[in-house]
Design an enzyme around this catalytic site. Structure first.
Site, mmCIF file in Angstrom:
data_model
loop_
_atom_site.group_PDB
_atom_site.id
_atom_site.type_symbol
_atom_site.label_atom_id
_atom_site.label_comp_id
_atom_site.label_asym_id
_atom_site.label_seq_id
_atom_site.Cartn_x
_atom_site.Cartn_y
_atom_site.Cartn_z
ATOM 1 N N LYS A 283 0.819 -1.195 0.000
ATOM 2 C CA LYS A 283 0.000 0.000 0.000
ATOM 3 C C LYS A 283 0.858 1.252 0.000
ATOM 4 O O LYS A 283 0.405 2.341 -0.292
ATOM 5 C CB LYS A 283 -0.896 0.033 1.268
ATOM 6 C CG LYS A 283 -1.791 -1.148 1.429
ATOM 7 C CD LYS A 283 -2.458 -1.086 2.820
ATOM 8 C CE LYS A 283 -2.590 -2.476 3.349
ATOM 9 N NZ LYS A 283 -2.899 -2.541 4.769
ATOM 10 N N GLY A 284 2.126 1.074 0.350
ATOM 11 C CA GLY A 284 3.008 2.215 0.574
ATOM 12 C C GLY A 284 3.211 3.125 -0.621
ATOM 13 O O GLY A 284 3.466 4.317 -0.470
ATOM 14 N N GLU B 75 7.776 1.959 -6.779
ATOM 15 C CA GLU B 75 7.937 1.534 -5.385
ATOM 16 C C GLU B 75 8.151 2.735 -4.477
ATOM 17 O O GLU B 75 8.733 3.741 -4.879
ATOM 18 C CB GLU B 75 9.167 0.602 -5.266
ATOM 19 C CG GLU B 75 8.813 -0.865 -5.149
ATOM 20 C CD GLU B 75 8.240 -1.266 -3.792
ATOM 21 O OE1 GLU B 75 7.553 -0.453 -3.133
ATOM 22 O OE2 GLU B 75 8.477 -2.413 -3.404
ATOM 23 N N ASP B 76 7.675 2.606 -3.262
ATOM 24 C CA ASP B 76 7.875 3.672 -2.283
ATOM 25 C C ASP B 76 9.326 3.713 -1.803
ATOM 26 O O ASP B 76 9.973 4.746 -1.824
ATOM 27 C CB ASP B 76 6.913 3.501 -1.089
ATOM 28 C CG ASP B 76 6.899 2.072 -0.524
ATOM 29 O OD1 ASP B 76 7.631 1.196 -1.036
ATOM 30 O OD2 ASP B 76 6.149 1.829 0.439
ATOM 31 N N LYS C 74 17.183 3.300 0.271
ATOM 32 C CA LYS C 74 17.897 3.185 1.550
ATOM 33 C C LYS C 74 18.982 2.125 1.350
ATOM 34 O O LYS C 74 18.779 0.952 1.667
ATOM 35 C CB LYS C 74 16.896 2.760 2.630
ATOM 36 C CG LYS C 74 17.257 3.255 4.011
ATOM 37 C CD LYS C 74 16.527 2.625 5.169
ATOM 38 C CE LYS C 74 15.068 2.461 5.188
ATOM 39 N NZ LYS C 74 14.550 1.954 6.485
ATOM 40 N N VAL D 49 11.504 5.435 8.304
ATOM 41 C CA VAL D 49 10.730 6.618 7.933
ATOM 42 C C VAL D 49 9.248 6.290 7.729
ATOM 43 O O VAL D 49 8.888 5.155 7.415
ATOM 44 C CB VAL D 49 11.295 7.278 6.648
ATOM 45 C CG1 VAL D 49 12.665 7.874 6.908
ATOM 46 C CG2 VAL D 49 11.358 6.277 5.493
ATOM 47 N N ASP E 37 4.308 3.408 6.289
ATOM 48 C CA ASP E 37 3.623 3.236 7.569
ATOM 49 C C ASP E 37 4.521 2.683 8.658
ATOM 50 O O ASP E 37 5.596 2.135 8.402
ATOM 51 C CB ASP E 37 2.474 2.240 7.402
ATOM 52 C CG ASP E 37 2.982 0.789 7.271
ATOM 53 O OD1 ASP E 37 3.805 0.538 6.369
ATOM 54 O OD2 ASP E 37 2.596 -0.059 8.092
ATOM 55 N N ARG F 139 0.551 6.793 7.224
ATOM 56 C CA ARG F 139 0.608 6.838 5.763
ATOM 57 C C ARG F 139 0.112 8.171 5.212
ATOM 58 O O ARG F 139 0.487 8.579 4.125
ATOM 59 C CB ARG F 139 -0.248 5.717 5.151
ATOM 60 C CG ARG F 139 0.245 4.308 5.432
ATOM 61 C CD ARG F 139 -0.531 3.322 4.567
ATOM 62 N NE ARG F 139 -0.392 1.933 4.988
ATOM 63 C CZ ARG F 139 0.604 1.133 4.620
ATOM 64 N NH1 ARG F 139 1.574 1.592 3.869
ATOM 65 N NH2 ARG F 139 0.641 -0.120 5.039
HETATM 66 P P1 IMP Z 1 12.768 -4.472 1.285
HETATM 67 O O1 IMP Z 1 12.304 -5.804 0.773
HETATM 68 O O2 IMP Z 1 13.608 -4.611 2.526
HETATM 69 O O3 IMP Z 1 13.455 -3.635 0.234
HETATM 70 O O4 IMP Z 1 11.503 -3.753 1.814
HETATM 71 C C1 IMP Z 1 10.714 -2.962 1.068
HETATM 72 C C2 IMP Z 1 9.437 -2.657 1.839
HETATM 73 O O5 IMP Z 1 9.676 -2.567 3.252
HETATM 74 C C3 IMP Z 1 8.925 -1.302 1.444
HETATM 75 O O6 IMP Z 1 8.090 -1.381 0.306
HETATM 76 C C4 IMP Z 1 8.213 -0.865 2.692
HETATM 77 O O7 IMP Z 1 6.897 -1.367 2.718
HETATM 78 C C5 IMP Z 1 8.999 -1.490 3.822
HETATM 79 N N1 IMP Z 1 9.984 -0.535 4.400
HETATM 80 C C6 IMP Z 1 11.331 -0.553 4.259
HETATM 81 N N2 IMP Z 1 11.908 0.462 4.927
HETATM 82 C C7 IMP Z 1 10.889 1.162 5.491
HETATM 83 C C8 IMP Z 1 10.839 2.358 6.294
HETATM 84 O O8 IMP Z 1 11.825 3.007 6.629
HETATM 85 N N3 IMP Z 1 9.591 2.754 6.667
HETATM 86 C C9 IMP Z 1 8.452 2.094 6.324
HETATM 87 N N4 IMP Z 1 8.462 0.977 5.576
HETATM 88 C C10 IMP Z 1 9.668 0.524 5.149
HETATM 89 MG MG MG Z 2 6.081 -1.195 0.010
#
Ligand code: IMP
Ligand code: MG
Length: 191
Positions: free
Chosen positions: A52-53, A109-110, A141, A163, A169, A175
């Site tokens: 949803k992000g 992607e967020d 990140k 964040v 969220d 959100r």
């Molecule tokens: P990844 O698989 O670790 O790259 O995670 C991606 C997903 O984790 C994102 O689409 C977010 O939903 C969540 N996420 C990662 N870092 C954050 C953050 O700092 N705040 C909120 N959600 C995060």
């Molecule tokens: Mg996400």
């Protein structure tokens, strides 16, 4: 996976610092929209957003793109509940509604953190025979990256902080904040 009890009070009071302001987001979205429009000029692009992000980013970005656009939405889970740690486990909660075969797909992607979610998604989408797949993320990140990801369109590179806001969220809250903020660490560390 831990489920934190999220006690949300005053939304903006729970934010320690604003990392990316509303104005900075708007300017960046305009810039990304222009780059995408010129890179895909003469073609159409299918934006695949990950709920949803990415919802606010998708909604703003699609209106900043001036070429023909189709959209589709997927929902995957990589985090459980209010946890701030990734598991590496990706579950598809909502699949694509239409075929992407032969289409130029741009994943919206967020945030890319470990990259595990996107790594899985890229393989999943490639198996559906699109003409191309590129990645657009608002926030990168890189500190905790576990899977190597080529990011074609990047909004902001941010430090290793948790964040919230503009779709992101903590425990499904925050959100609706119009900016990207760093949550006060005591809100999720005191478990
Ligand atoms: P990844 O698989 O670790 O790259 O995670 C991606 C997903 O984790 C994102 O689409 C977010 O939903 C969540 N996420 C990662 N870092 C954050 C953050 O700092 N705040 C909120 N959600 C995060
Ligand atoms: Mg996400």
């Amino acid at each position: 996976m831990t489920q934190a009890t999220v006690k949300v009070g005053d939304l903006s009071a729970d934010v320690a610092t604003i990392l990316v302001s509303q104005e900075q987001i708007a300017a960046k979205v305009r810039d990304l929209g222009q780059r995408i429009s010129s890179d895909y000029a003469g073609r159409a692009v299918t934006l695949v957003s990950v709920l949803k992000g990415s919802l606010p980013f998708m909604a703003d970005l699609m209106r900043a793109i001036e070429i023909p656009v189709q959209i589709d939405l997927m929902e995957v889970s990589s985090y459980g509940g209010a946890s701030t740690e990734t598991t590496g486990l990706v579950r598809i909660l909502k699949d694509l509604s239409s075929s992407i075969a032969g289409k130029d797909v741009l994943i919206v992607e967020d945030i890319i953190d470990t990259g595990l979610t996107l790594n899985y998604l890229l393989r999943y989408l490639h198996d559906r025979h699109p003409a191309s797949v590129r990645v657009c993320c608002l926030l990168d990140k890189p500190a905790r990256r576990l899977a190597e990801i080529v990011i074609d369109y990047r909004g902001f590179t941010i430090p290793d902080r948790f964040v919230v806001g503009y779709g992101l969220d903590y425990g499904e809250y925050y959100r609706n904040l119009p900016y990207i903020g760093v949550l006060r660490p005591e809100l999720y560390q005191s478990k």
